[in-house]
Design an enzyme around this catalytic site. Structure first.
Site, PDB file in Angstrom:
ATOM      1  N   VAL A   1       0.374  -1.624  -0.234  1.00 52.07           N
ATOM      2  CA  VAL A   1      -0.535  -0.260   0.457  1.00 52.07           C
ATOM      3  C   VAL A   1       0.926   1.391  -0.205  1.00 52.07           C
ATOM      4  O   VAL A   1       0.031   2.550  -0.045  1.00 52.07           O
ATOM      5  CB  VAL A   1      -0.858   0.106   1.434  1.00 52.07           C
ATOM      6  CG1 VAL A   1      -1.708  -0.887   0.850  1.00 52.07           C
ATOM      7  CG2 VAL A   1      -0.309   0.225   2.843  1.00 52.07           C
ATOM      8  N   GLY A   2       2.124   0.756  -0.098  1.00 52.66           N
ATOM      9  CA  GLY A   2       2.861   2.423  -0.061  1.00 52.66           C
ATOM     10  C   GLY A   2       3.773   3.010   1.554  1.00 52.66           C
ATOM     11  O   GLY A   2       3.839   3.930   1.339  1.00 52.66           O
TER      12      GLY A   2
ATOM     13  N   VAL B   1       7.732   4.366   0.871  1.00 51.44           N
ATOM     14  CA  VAL B   1       7.511   5.319   0.049  1.00 51.44           C
ATOM     15  C   VAL B   1       6.963   6.580   0.779  1.00 51.44           C
ATOM     16  O   VAL B   1       7.558   7.666   0.978  1.00 51.44           O
ATOM     17  CB  VAL B   1       6.701   5.418  -0.359  1.00 51.44           C
ATOM     18  CG1 VAL B   1       6.683   7.400  -1.371  1.00 51.44           C
ATOM     19  CG2 VAL B   1       7.474   4.533  -2.566  1.00 51.44           C
TER      20      VAL B   1
ATOM     21  N   LYS C   1      13.831  -1.070  10.575  1.00 50.82           N
ATOM     22  CA  LYS C   1      13.419  -1.811   9.905  1.00 50.82           C
ATOM     23  C   LYS C   1      13.399  -3.786  10.659  1.00 50.82           C
ATOM     24  O   LYS C   1      13.494  -4.059  10.245  1.00 50.82           O
ATOM     25  CB  LYS C   1      13.366  -2.602   8.293  1.00 50.82           C
ATOM     26  CG  LYS C   1      12.396  -3.066   7.603  1.00 50.82           C
ATOM     27  CD  LYS C   1      11.112  -2.617   7.195  1.00 50.82           C
ATOM     28  CE  LYS C   1       9.710  -3.792   5.855  1.00 50.82           C
ATOM     29  NZ  LYS C   1       9.001  -3.334   6.375  1.00 50.82           N
TER      30      LYS C   1
ATOM     31  N   SER D   1      -0.608   5.385  -2.301  1.00 52.13           N
ATOM     32  CA  SER D   1       0.031   5.004  -3.288  1.00 52.13           C
ATOM     33  C   SER D   1      -1.006   6.379  -4.453  1.00 52.13           C
ATOM     34  O   SER D   1      -2.059   5.479  -4.427  1.00 52.13           O
ATOM     35  CB  SER D   1      -0.247   3.794  -3.918  1.00 52.13           C
ATOM     36  OG  SER D   1       0.315   3.993  -5.434  1.00 52.13           O
TER      37      SER D   1
END
Length: 239
Positions: free
Chosen positions: A13-14, A17, A37, A172
């Site tokens: 789902v982005g 970004v 992460k 997005s």
């Protein structure tokens, strides 16, 4: 401690970004930034993962830390079990976030998949990481049909655990949004019981660093370092 945990309403789902966009704005504001992460799945030992993508979009000034990497594109605990590798526990992720916060102005913790995807066989999740360090969670949502239910479920899980929601970002935003996407600009804040704090264009990851920073500034709200106006953006795409 300035830590934001980012979760998606699902996979793809982005999140990465959006993480990079927040990091870019923080660095532009002369703040030190770290991206954590806890568990990277679906990437081999020598392949670039999500943190490499953040570095490509933001530059080398961002600190990155990956705690575990598992090659199968599965939930972290399942991928770790199949690889015969130790899991990453929520306690380890929380400790890493706290450690990074001691040397950085902003720490971003990017999850894997959704909020309740399991990290370990004891049922530990990204929600446990956020709860244990008292960090708010930013929901990264899809733009189109089906996103309202997934967003509402994620937000309800946060509320039930006493975790603050920092808002919802469309990860997005399509160049030609359909009716569902346009209506969702009004409905996502209701589903999340939290403000819409951004919408990143779908092509953002293909931009160079200067263009990406400019897009990040236009696409994220002031509380995330940008200039995004949710009301104006929704009016532009009024259905």
């Amino acid at each position: 401690m300035s830590v934001i945990v980012l979760t998606g309403t699902g996979t793809g789902v982005g999140k990465t970004v959006v993480t990079a966009a927040i990091a870019a704005l923080a660095l532009a504001g002369r703040r030190s930034v770290a991206v954590l992460k806890p568990a990277q799945t679906g990437v081999g030992p020598d392949e670039p993962g999500d943190l490499a993508e953040v570095g490509r979009l933001v530059g080398e000034d961002v600190t990155t830390w990956e705690l575990g990497r598992f090659p199968d594109p599965l939930a972290p605990n399942t991928a770790a079990r199949r690889a015969g590798l130790p899991v990453v526990t929520p306690a380890q992720a929380a400790a890493a976030a706290i450690e990074l916060s001691r040397g950085h102005d902003q720490v971003l913790v990017e999850g894997a998949g959704g909020l309740l995807v399991r990290f370990d066989d004891n049922g530990g999740t990204l929600a446990d990481v956020a709860w244990s360090i008292g960090a708010p969670v930013l929901i990264v949502a899809d733009a189109g049909l089906g996103t309202l239910n997934a967003t509402a479920l994620t937000a309800e899980a946060l509320r039930r655990r006493g975790i603050a929601c920092a808002g919802v970002v469309v990860g997005s935003w399509p160049a030609e949004p359909d009716l569902a996407a346009r209506c969702n600009l009004d409905d996502l804040p209701t589903a999340a019981d939290a403000p819409l704090v951004g919408a990143i264009p779908a092509n953002a990851a293909a931009l160079d660093r200067a263009e990406f920073l400019a897009v990040a500034r236009r696409s994220l709200a002031p509380e995330l370092g940008g200039e995004f106006d949710a009301n104006g953006f929704a009016a532009e795409y009024a259905a």
